[in-house]
Write a protein that holds these residues in place. Structure first.
Motif, PDB file in Angstrom:
ATOM      1  N   GLN A 168       0.844  -1.201   0.000  1.00 32.06           N
ATOM      2  CA  GLN A 168       0.000   0.000   0.000  1.00 32.06           C
ATOM      3  C   GLN A 168       0.870   1.238   0.000  1.00 32.06           C
ATOM      4  O   GLN A 168       1.868   1.290   0.724  1.00 32.06           O
ATOM      5  N   VAL A 169       0.497   2.202  -0.808  1.00 30.68           N
ATOM      6  CA  VAL A 169       1.240   3.466  -0.899  1.00 30.68           C
ATOM      7  C   VAL A 169       0.255   4.616  -0.815  1.00 30.68           C
ATOM      8  O   VAL A 169      -0.735   4.651  -1.542  1.00 30.68           O
ATOM      9  N   LYS A 170       0.541   5.563   0.029  1.00 32.17           N
ATOM     10  CA  LYS A 170      -0.232   6.800   0.080  1.00 32.17           C
ATOM     11  C   LYS A 170       0.587   7.892  -0.579  1.00 32.17           C
ATOM     12  O   LYS A 170       1.760   8.079  -0.244  1.00 32.17           O
ATOM     13  N   LEU A 171      -0.049   8.608  -1.505  1.00 31.27           N
ATOM     14  CA  LEU A 171       0.647   9.632  -2.276  1.00 31.27           C
ATOM     15  C   LEU A 171       0.003  10.993  -2.024  1.00 31.27           C
ATOM     16  O   LEU A 171      -1.228  11.117  -2.075  1.00 31.27           O
ATOM     17  N   VAL A 172       0.827  11.983  -1.789  1.00 32.74           N
ATOM     18  CA  VAL A 172       0.329  13.333  -1.553  1.00 32.74           C
ATOM     19  C   VAL A 172       1.077  14.306  -2.448  1.00 32.74           C
ATOM     20  O   VAL A 172       2.305  14.437  -2.337  1.00 32.74           O
ATOM     21  N   GLU A 173       0.331  14.978  -3.315  1.00 31.00           N
ATOM     22  CA  GLU A 173       0.936  15.950  -4.225  1.00 31.00           C
ATOM     23  C   GLU A 173       0.945  17.334  -3.590  1.00 31.00           C
ATOM     24  O   GLU A 173       0.084  17.657  -2.768  1.00 31.00           O
ATOM     25  N   SER A 174       1.898  18.144  -4.026  1.00 26.85           N
ATOM     26  CA  SER A 174       1.962  19.533  -3.592  1.00 26.85           C
ATOM     27  C   SER A 174       2.642  20.351  -4.676  1.00 26.85           C
ATOM     28  O   SER A 174       3.263  19.798  -5.586  1.00 26.85           O
ATOM     29  N   GLY A 175       2.510  21.671  -4.561  1.00 26.68           N
ATOM     30  CA  GLY A 175       3.204  22.558  -5.474  1.00 26.68           C
ATOM     31  C   GLY A 175       2.347  23.183  -6.558  1.00 26.68           C
ATOM     32  O   GLY A 175       2.824  24.026  -7.313  1.00 26.68           O
ATOM     33  N   GLY A 176       1.091  22.774  -6.633  1.00 21.46           N
ATOM     34  CA  GLY A 176       0.221  23.371  -7.638  1.00 21.46           C
ATOM     35  C   GLY A 176      -0.110  24.817  -7.302  1.00 21.46           C
ATOM     36  O   GLY A 176       0.167  25.296  -6.208  1.00 21.46           O
ATOM     37  N   GLY A 177      -0.691  25.507  -8.269  1.00 22.14           N
ATOM     38  CA  GLY A 177      -1.071  26.883  -8.039  1.00 22.14           C
ATOM     39  C   GLY A 177      -1.378  27.609  -9.330  1.00 22.14           C
ATOM     40  O   GLY A 177      -1.542  26.988 -10.380  1.00 22.14           O
ATOM     41  N   LEU A 178      -1.442  28.923  -9.221  1.00 21.31           N
ATOM     42  CA  LEU A 178      -1.741  29.776 -10.369  1.00 21.31           C
ATOM     43  C   LEU A 178      -0.461  30.448 -10.847  1.00 21.31           C
ATOM     44  O   LEU A 178       0.236  31.093 -10.044  1.00 21.31           O
ATOM     45  N   VAL A 179      -0.149  30.267 -12.115  1.00 24.43           N
ATOM     46  CA  VAL A 179       1.023  30.911 -12.702  1.00 24.43           C
ATOM     47  C   VAL A 179       0.626  31.545 -14.030  1.00 24.43           C
ATOM     48  O   VAL A 179      -0.429  31.236 -14.594  1.00 24.43           O
ATOM     49  N   GLN A 180       1.495  32.389 -14.526  1.00 26.18           N
ATOM     50  CA  GLN A 180       1.256  33.008 -15.826  1.00 26.18           C
ATOM     51  C   GLN A 180       1.942  32.187 -16.919  1.00 26.18           C
ATOM     52  O   GLN A 180       2.908  31.461 -16.664  1.00 26.18           O
ATOM     53  N   ALA A 181       1.429  32.326 -18.117  1.00 29.90           N
ATOM     54  CA  ALA A 181       2.022  31.628 -19.256  1.00 29.90           C
ATOM     55  C   ALA A 181       3.503  31.980 -19.379  1.00 29.90           C
ATOM     56  O   ALA A 181       3.890  33.139 -19.205  1.00 29.90           O
ATOM     57  N   GLY A 182       4.307  30.965 -19.647  1.00 27.04           N
ATOM     58  CA  GLY A 182       5.740  31.150 -19.771  1.00 27.04           C
ATOM     59  C   GLY A 182       6.510  30.895 -18.496  1.00 27.04           C
ATOM     60  O   GLY A 182       7.738  30.744 -18.529  1.00 27.04           O
ATOM     61  N   GLU A 183       5.798  30.837 -17.373  1.00 30.19           N
ATOM     62  CA  GLU A 183       6.463  30.603 -16.098  1.00 30.19           C
ATOM     63  C   GLU A 183       6.675  29.105 -15.860  1.00 30.19           C
ATOM     64  O   GLU A 183       6.207  28.266 -16.628  1.00 30.19           O
ATOM     65  N   SER A 184       7.377  28.822 -14.786  1.00 31.18           N
ATOM     66  CA  SER A 184       7.684  27.435 -14.432  1.00 31.18           C
ATOM     67  C   SER A 184       7.015  27.064 -13.119  1.00 31.18           C
ATOM     68  O   SER A 184       6.643  27.940 -12.320  1.00 31.18           O
ATOM     69  N   LEU A 185       6.877  25.775 -12.929  1.00 37.09           N
ATOM     70  CA  LEU A 185       6.267  25.272 -11.706  1.00 37.09           C
ATOM     71  C   LEU A 185       6.860  23.902 -11.407  1.00 37.09           C
ATOM     72  O   LEU A 185       7.113  23.104 -12.325  1.00 37.09           O
ATOM     73  N   THR A 186       7.076  23.655 -10.129  1.00 39.35           N
ATOM     74  CA  THR A 186       7.592  22.356  -9.705  1.00 39.35           C
ATOM     75  C   THR A 186       6.569  21.674  -8.811  1.00 39.35           C
ATOM     76  O   THR A 186       6.160  22.242  -7.791  1.00 39.35           O
ATOM     77  N   LEU A 187       6.165  20.489  -9.199  1.00 37.06           N
ATOM     78  CA  LEU A 187       5.244  19.687  -8.401  1.00 37.06           C
ATOM     79  C   LEU A 187       6.030  18.602  -7.669  1.00 37.06           C
ATOM     80  O   LEU A 187       7.005  18.069  -8.203  1.00 37.06           O
TER      81      LEU A 187
END
Length: 120
Positions: A1-20
């Protein structure tokens, strides 16, 4: 069994970067490095779409930079030059097979997802 929790999402503008990030909690005897890991996304009204995956040994596959840290039990998705069409809920998934998979139905465990919104 594995529990997975994501983080790092949000609102950004086009051309920007994001790390999840995806943190795994392995409650069974199977260690994190025995799972291949993947990222998928799903926009409203559309099917779940493959984004990237990484094998047990760290071999990446997909359009964005994916990496894993087997000590910290995390998987990271680095997304650059984001576009409005990248807007979706992003899901982390774990597969008990070591080879990276691109099909969603290959994965055994899923996180709840994190919202990514890219404005134009």
């Amino acid at each position: 069994q594995v529990k997975l929790v994501e983080s790092g999402g949000g609102l950004v503008q086009a051309g920007e970067s994001l790390t999840l990030s995806c943190a795994a909690d392995t409650t069974s005897g199977r260690t994190f490095n025995k799972y291949s890991m993947g990222w998928f996304r799903q926009a409203p009204g559309k099917p779940r779409e493959f984004v990237a995956a990484v094998s047990c040994s760290g071999v990446p596959y997909g359009r964005y930079g994916i990496s894993r840290n087997n000590v910290n039990k995390t998987v990271t998705l680095q997304m650059n030059s984001l576009k409005p069409e990248d807007t979706a809920v992003y899901f982390c998934a774990a597969d008990e097979a070591c080879v990276a998979q691109t099909r969603a139905n290959s994965y055994d465990y899923w996180g709840q997802g994190t919202q990514v919104t890219v404005s134009s």
